[in-house]
Design an enzyme around this catalytic site. Structure first.
Site, PDB file in Angstrom:
ATOM      1  N   ARG A  58       0.805  -1.216   0.000  1.00 26.21           N
ATOM      2  CA  ARG A  58       0.000   0.000   0.000  1.00 26.21           C
ATOM      3  C   ARG A  58       0.845   1.276   0.000  1.00 26.21           C
ATOM      4  O   ARG A  58       1.914   1.320   0.611  1.00 26.21           O
ATOM      5  CB  ARG A  58      -0.934   0.011   1.220  1.00 26.21           C
ATOM      6  CG  ARG A  58      -1.969  -1.100   1.183  1.00 26.21           C
ATOM      7  CD  ARG A  58      -2.685  -1.272   2.503  1.00 26.21           C
ATOM      8  NE  ARG A  58      -3.704  -2.317   2.409  1.00 26.21           N
ATOM      9  CZ  ARG A  58      -3.463  -3.620   2.569  1.00 26.21           C
ATOM     10  NH1 ARG A  58      -2.232  -4.042   2.864  1.00 26.21           N
ATOM     11  NH2 ARG A  58      -4.432  -4.494   2.448  1.00 26.21           N
ATOM     12  N   HIS A 112      -0.662  -2.433  -4.598  1.00 22.59           N
ATOM     13  CA  HIS A 112      -0.035  -3.329  -5.579  1.00 22.59           C
ATOM     14  C   HIS A 112       0.153  -2.693  -6.960  1.00 22.59           C
ATOM     15  O   HIS A 112       0.087  -3.381  -7.978  1.00 22.59           O
ATOM     16  CB  HIS A 112      -0.830  -4.621  -5.704  1.00 22.59           C
ATOM     17  CG  HIS A 112      -0.766  -5.508  -4.500  1.00 22.59           C
ATOM     18  ND1 HIS A 112       0.318  -5.519  -3.646  1.00 22.59           N
ATOM     19  CD2 HIS A 112      -1.652  -6.418  -4.013  1.00 22.59           C
ATOM     20  CE1 HIS A 112       0.102  -6.412  -2.685  1.00 22.59           C
ATOM     21  NE2 HIS A 112      -1.084  -6.956  -2.877  1.00 22.59           N
ATOM     22  N   HIS A 122       3.293 -12.972  -4.736  1.00 22.69           N
ATOM     23  CA  HIS A 122       2.095 -13.025  -3.900  1.00 22.69           C
ATOM     24  C   HIS A 122       1.475 -14.423  -3.896  1.00 22.69           C
ATOM     25  O   HIS A 122       0.247 -14.563  -3.862  1.00 22.69           O
ATOM     26  CB  HIS A 122       1.080 -11.994  -4.387  1.00 22.69           C
ATOM     27  CG  HIS A 122       0.169 -11.468  -3.319  1.00 22.69           C
ATOM     28  ND1 HIS A 122      -0.807 -12.246  -2.728  1.00 22.69           N
ATOM     29  CD2 HIS A 122       0.089 -10.244  -2.730  1.00 22.69           C
ATOM     30  CE1 HIS A 122      -1.460 -11.516  -1.835  1.00 22.69           C
ATOM     31  NE2 HIS A 122      -0.936 -10.301  -1.817  1.00 22.69           N
ATOM     32  N   ASP A 155      -2.609  -9.405   8.283  1.00 19.27           N
ATOM     33  CA  ASP A 155      -2.256  -8.742   7.020  1.00 19.27           C
ATOM     34  C   ASP A 155      -1.300  -7.631   7.406  1.00 19.27           C
ATOM     35  O   ASP A 155      -1.624  -6.449   7.359  1.00 19.27           O
ATOM     36  CB  ASP A 155      -3.487  -8.195   6.299  1.00 19.27           C
ATOM     37  CG  ASP A 155      -3.177  -7.699   4.891  1.00 19.27           C
ATOM     38  OD1 ASP A 155      -2.005  -7.804   4.471  1.00 19.27           O
ATOM     39  OD2 ASP A 155      -4.101  -7.214   4.206  1.00 19.27           O
ATOM     40  N   GLU A 195       5.031 -12.478   1.790  1.00 20.96           N
ATOM     41  CA  GLU A 195       5.466 -11.579   0.734  1.00 20.96           C
ATOM     42  C   GLU A 195       6.722 -10.814   1.159  1.00 20.96           C
ATOM     43  O   GLU A 195       6.635  -9.801   1.856  1.00 20.96           O
ATOM     44  CB  GLU A 195       4.349 -10.593   0.387  1.00 20.96           C
ATOM     45  CG  GLU A 195       2.993 -11.233   0.122  1.00 20.96           C
ATOM     46  CD  GLU A 195       1.859 -10.241   0.294  1.00 20.96           C
ATOM     47  OE1 GLU A 195       1.961  -9.115  -0.249  1.00 20.96           O
ATOM     48  OE2 GLU A 195       0.878 -10.574   0.987  1.00 20.96           O
TER      49      GLU A 195
END
Length: 350
Positions: free
Chosen positions: A79, A104, A176, A248, A315
């Site tokens: 982000r 992304h 990802h 996340d 990631e």
């Protein structure tokens, strides 16, 4: 190394799929759409092969999929707050595609492009490459990007990410892929154990933008410094977990960051199969995403949509919103410099 090639139609044009099969029969399938990993067949403790990366039945379903399954997002993975950053005194505005933020690289980022590609059976590699033109999704500079995957006889998948630019820009690349070590269609990964070589994480606001703080994980649900089931604390009333319906979040790799030096950041394991995935990288951080919004995905390789928590993404990357945080590692790439980062996925059994 045996490399087979096939093609599939899509609304964007022909997709090329490469399958690399090693001497033991374990294989990886890669797609030119998003330079992605769409299948990874590795053995369990009894030698039984299964596909441990989530993916879809139709190669075209990877176009603009919400999960960004297996692909390389860019020009900036993760982000950027409110789709805005300033570079050398000039403001840049990006598409807003994740609440109030850019995610992304935007809706037509690298993950939703068909890359050029070539295979080298002698070296056991497939290379994907593309040029992102100046102004694409609002980013400055013509950026040439190369992603090279290598597969070995001991079940190690290495991804080398390289880029150069003709004008100052920002860049953050990763892969990802979502992993389920019981098999892509086995259901929840909440019983998988995860260990992170990370004693700090990045707290965020409720839109998952880092506050700028480097917080210790000790004493919080973010502590994976010793192996822990992913689901043990996932329903805990803790801000980081409430914001994203699960994990996340970005963890900061321990130890000094030395350019080009690989370090282990994560070890994922599943007791029933005995499979272990060790992830190492040259990058300073890892975003762990527990597939909190996988429900409603396109039909998978077994013919059903995935459910939430059916896979976990690890990631390896720079830190989210790095262009707006002077204390984070720089995401700036300038003419004459080379972006060169590596991620290694090593599959083992116990």
């Amino acid at each position: 190394m045996k490399i087979s090639r096939q093609t599939a139609p899509s609304p964007m044009g022909e997709i090329t799929l490469y399958t690399l099969t090693n001497a033991t029969g374990a294989s990886v399938t890669l797609s030119s759409l998003g330079a992605g990993i769409v299948k990874t067949e590795v053995p369990d403790r009894n030698g039984k092969l299964d596909d441990v990366v989530i993916g879809y039945a139709d190669p075209a379903d990877y176009i603009a999929d919400g999960p960004c399954a297996g692909k390389i997002p860019g020009r900036f993975a993760n982000r950027i707050a409110k789709g805005h950053f300033t570079l050398d005194g000039k403001d840049y505005t990006l598409a807003i595609n994740n609440g109030s933020n850019a995610l992304h690289g935007g809706p037509t980022g690298f993950m939703n492009r068909i890359w050029d590609s070539e295979a080298n059976a002698q070296e056991g590699t497939v290379t994907f490459y593309r040029t992102s033109p100046d102004g694409e999704e609002g980013y400055p500079g013509n950026l040439t990007v190369k992603a090279t995957y290598a597969w070995t006889d001991d079940n190690v998948l290495t991804l080398r990410l390289q880029a150069e630019t003709d004008a100052p820009t920002v860049i953050n690349l990763t892969n990802h892929a979502y992993w389920n070590l019981e098999g892509h269609n086995a259901g929840s990964i909440l019983d998988h154990e995860l260990q992170l070589e990370c004693s700090r994480y990045l707290p965020t606001d409720d839109t998952l933008i880092p506050t700028g703080e480097f917080a210790p994980v000790a004493g919080t649900p973010m502590d994976f410094t010793t192996p822990k089931k992913i689901g043990r604390d996932i329903k805990t009333d803790f801000p980081a977990l409430n914001y994203g319906k699960g994990y996340d979040n970005c963890w900061v790799a321990d130890g000094p960051i030395r350019k080009g030096e690989l370090k282990t950041v994560a070890i994922l394991s599943s007791q029933p199969s005995g499979r272990i995935l060790e992830v190492s990288t040259t990058q300073p951080a890892a975003q762990v995403y527990t597939g909190n919004w996988l429900a409603g995905s396109p039909a998978n390789k077994a013919g059903r949509p995935y459910d939430d928590y059916d896979g976990v993404a690890i990631e390896c990357q720079n830190m989210p919103d790095a262009p707006n945080h002077a204390d984070f590692p720089s995401a700036v790439l300038r003419p004459g410099e080379k972006y060169d980062e590596t991620i290694k996925f090593s599959f083992k059994t116990k």
